[in-house]
Design a protein around this motif. Structure first.
Motif, PDB file in Angstrom:
ATOM      1  N   GLY A 216       0.803  -1.217   0.000  1.00 25.55           N
ATOM      2  CA  GLY A 216       0.000   0.000   0.000  1.00 25.55           C
ATOM      3  C   GLY A 216       0.834   1.265   0.000  1.00 25.55           C
ATOM      4  N   SER A 217       0.231   2.323  -0.527  1.00 22.71           N
ATOM      5  CA  SER A 217       0.879   3.632  -0.531  1.00 22.71           C
ATOM      6  C   SER A 217      -0.179   4.673  -0.215  1.00 22.71           C
ATOM      7  N   VAL A 218       0.229   5.731   0.458  1.00 25.11           N
ATOM      8  CA  VAL A 218      -0.669   6.857   0.645  1.00 25.11           C
ATOM      9  C   VAL A 218       0.172   8.120   0.500  1.00 25.11           C
ATOM     10  N   MET A 230       3.873   7.663   2.248  1.00 23.07           N
ATOM     11  CA  MET A 230       4.462   6.477   2.867  1.00 23.07           C
ATOM     12  C   MET A 230       4.074   5.245   2.059  1.00 23.07           C
ATOM     13  N   GLU A 231       4.878   4.218   2.196  1.00 25.03           N
ATOM     14  CA  GLU A 231       4.573   2.957   1.516  1.00 25.03           C
ATOM     15  C   GLU A 231       4.843   1.773   2.432  1.00 25.03           C
ATOM     16  N   TYR A 232       4.144   0.714   2.143  1.00 26.20           N
ATOM     17  CA  TYR A 232       4.327  -0.519   2.901  1.00 26.20           C
ATOM     18  C   TYR A 232       4.271  -1.685   1.925  1.00 26.20           C
ATOM     19  N   THR A 247       9.109  -0.764   4.406  1.00 23.14           N
ATOM     20  CA  THR A 247       8.348   0.487   4.514  1.00 23.14           C
ATOM     21  C   THR A 247       9.218   1.640   4.027  1.00 23.14           C
ATOM     22  N   TYR A 265      13.174   7.594   2.751  1.00 26.38           N
ATOM     23  CA  TYR A 265      13.875   6.891   3.805  1.00 26.38           C
ATOM     24  C   TYR A 265      13.253   5.501   3.848  1.00 26.38           C
TER      25      TYR A 265
ATOM     26  N   VAL B   5       7.524   2.733  11.871  1.00 28.66           N
ATOM     27  CA  VAL B   5       7.078   3.206  10.564  1.00 28.66           C
ATOM     28  C   VAL B   5       5.670   2.696  10.286  1.00 28.66           C
ATOM     29  N   PHE B   9       2.493   4.903   9.734  1.00 31.80           N
ATOM     30  CA  PHE B   9       1.748   4.712   8.480  1.00 31.80           C
ATOM     31  C   PHE B   9       0.255   4.625   8.766  1.00 31.80           C
TER      32      PHE B   9
END
Ligand code: HEM
Lengths: 289, 143
Positions: A216-218, A230-232, A247, A265, B5, B9
């Motif tokens: 996912g990304s937002v 951010m991304e996961y 992440t 990062y 994180v 998130f």
């Protein structure tokens, strides 16, 4: 920091900053997204439903990218190209070069410090428009990956040196959603057997079948030119050595439809027995037409 | 660190969704951007932008600009919650037969954005105007 990449990035930026309006501009700024480390249009780590170029339904587009991930013990560069046709089909190619630390090279008694992987990607937009349709834009894609050598993969217990990931991604831009700022989110489900994206091969002693991983990304558009987010990315655990979820926190600058630059990062957790792999991700995409 | 994180998130997502919920004071977007003078300024700037853009101007060559100006002002006023009545035709009826393609549509949106910027709207205000107009795209594209 990898000097060569920095140099290429800065030269690339100059070229694109001085060459306005070469790219297809049938889409709204930022809706072409960024370049994903496996070559697909997306965020940095996660493929999005949006296609890689600024093509509208009447245009084609082509872009190239370079990304550099520099974490505690490893470095990975990824370079590639993506083309998209009529905002319907995206084809991409990426070559990843993964540089191992000395301790692993001697530990595994390897002859080469690098692992290279080629990735060919295909994505098809199935439904919608991330900005305009009532429901999210949805695309389905695949990434076929091939390692140049299976030495390291087999040493860590992987079953094969090539594999194909299949994914479905949904992306939506909510205009003015957060105090008037545009919010973009993306969710992808990926069926994969890959270990560390495939750099450590496919399948392993713990598991050798496809598993679905969520990604996912937002992001928030602070202005037409700046995006933070951010991304996961969830990861499987096929090998006896640990693989952690990934992440990142990113900021992207999109001065025009010819170029974008992203800095992030990243936290990759444990990679190939090395703990706490954190560091900087830098990426640039240039749009040719 | 991964957990930190991950937690941030999730926190950010929740925060964004919470902000996205409609909890704003009842002042209309029309009033917030400055009412009648601003809507007129946007429209005049938009006409100006169109007249200097050959790709878009060609659609307007035979248009009665006085009528367009009046109807566009009314339309923008009504859709931003202002005290007006729209007396023009439906979006489908006006744009039908023009075969507006996606490239030209997006280009026109870019022109509208610069018109709004020149009229002094902030970036969040521009986004909120686009948000109310965006659902109409289906009635204009490839008709
Ligand atoms: C951004 C979304 C748009 C909105 C809100 C909008 C709104 C309007 C309105 C209110 C009118 C006047 C209606 C009437 O006279 O009864 C109009 C007319 C017109 N629009 Fe749009 N429009 C949009 C996009 C476009 C685009 C993308 C094009 C072409 C590229 C276009 C071309 C025209 C033309 C040529 C007319 C005049 C038609 C005539 O001569 O009667 N519009 N539009």
């Amino acid at each position: 920091m990898n000097n060569r990449i920095l140099k290429i990035l800065s030269v690339g930026c100059c070229i694109f900053a001085t060459a306005p309006s070469m790219a297809a501009d049938g889409k709204i700024l930022a809706t072409a997204g960024l370049s994903q480390v496996e070559g697909s249009g997306g965020g940095g780590l996660v493929p999005w439903a949006t296609l890689a170029g600024y093509d509208s339904q009447d245009e084609t587009a082509a872009s190239f990218f370079m990304s550099d991930v520099n974490v505690s013990d490893f470095r990975m560069t990824s370079i590639g190209v993506a083309t998209s046709f009529y905002d319907r089909v995206e084809l991409s190619y990426a070559q990843q070069t993964f540089v191992l630390p000395e301790s692993l090279i001697s530990g595994l008694s390897l002859t080469s410090e690098q692992i290279k992987q080629d990735i060919v990607g295909l994505k098809v937009r199935l439904y919608g428009d991330a900005v305009y349709s009532a429901y999210p834009q949805v695309s389905a894609g695949l990434q076929y990956k091939q390692l140049d050598s299976d030495t390291v993969a087999s040493k860590v217990g992987a079953k094969t040196d090539s594999g194909t990931d299949f994914y479905v991604a949904a992306t939506k831009v909510h205009l003015g959603a957060v105090a008037g700022y545009n919010l973009i989110w993306n969710v992808a489900a990926r069926a994969t057997k890959a270990n560390e994206m495939g750099l450590l091969g496919y399948g392993g002693s713990e598991n050798n079948s496809y598993q679905v991983m969520m990604e996912g990304s937002v992001g928030l558009l602070l202005s037409p030119n700046w995006v933070v987010g951010m991304e996961y990315r969830q990861k499987p655990n096929n090998l006896s050595i640990v693989e952690d979820d990934w992440t990142d926190v990113f900021v992207s600058y999109l001065p025009n439809k010819n170029v974008n630059i992203t800095a992030a990062y990243v936290d990759l957790g444990t990679v190939a027995t090395k703990k706490d792999q954190k560091g900087i991700y830098l990426s640039m995409t240039g749009y040719l037409w | 660190m991964v957990n930190l994180v991950k937690a941030s998130f999730i926190a950010l997502s929740v925060f964004l969704v919470a902000c996205a919920a409609p909890n704003k004071a009842p002042q209309s977007l029309y009033d917030e951007i400055g009412g009648k003078p601003t809507v007129e300024a946007i429209t005049d700037n938009f006409i100006d932008e169109i007249s200097f853009n050959k790709d878009i101007y060609r659609y307007f060559e035979k248009t009665n600009i006085t009528r367009f100006r009046e109807k566009f002002i009314e339309h923008l006023c009504v859709n931003t919650g202002g005290p007006c009545t729209y007396t023009g035709d439906t979006m489908l009826k006006v744009h039908q037969g023009q075969k507006i393609n996606e490239t030209d549509f997006n280009l026109t949106v870019d022109l509208l954005v610069s018109a709004m910027k020149r009229a002094g709207l902030t970036y969040p205000q521009q986004n909120r105007v686009l948000k109310v107009l965006a659902p109409m795209r289906g009635e204009m594209l490839y008709k």
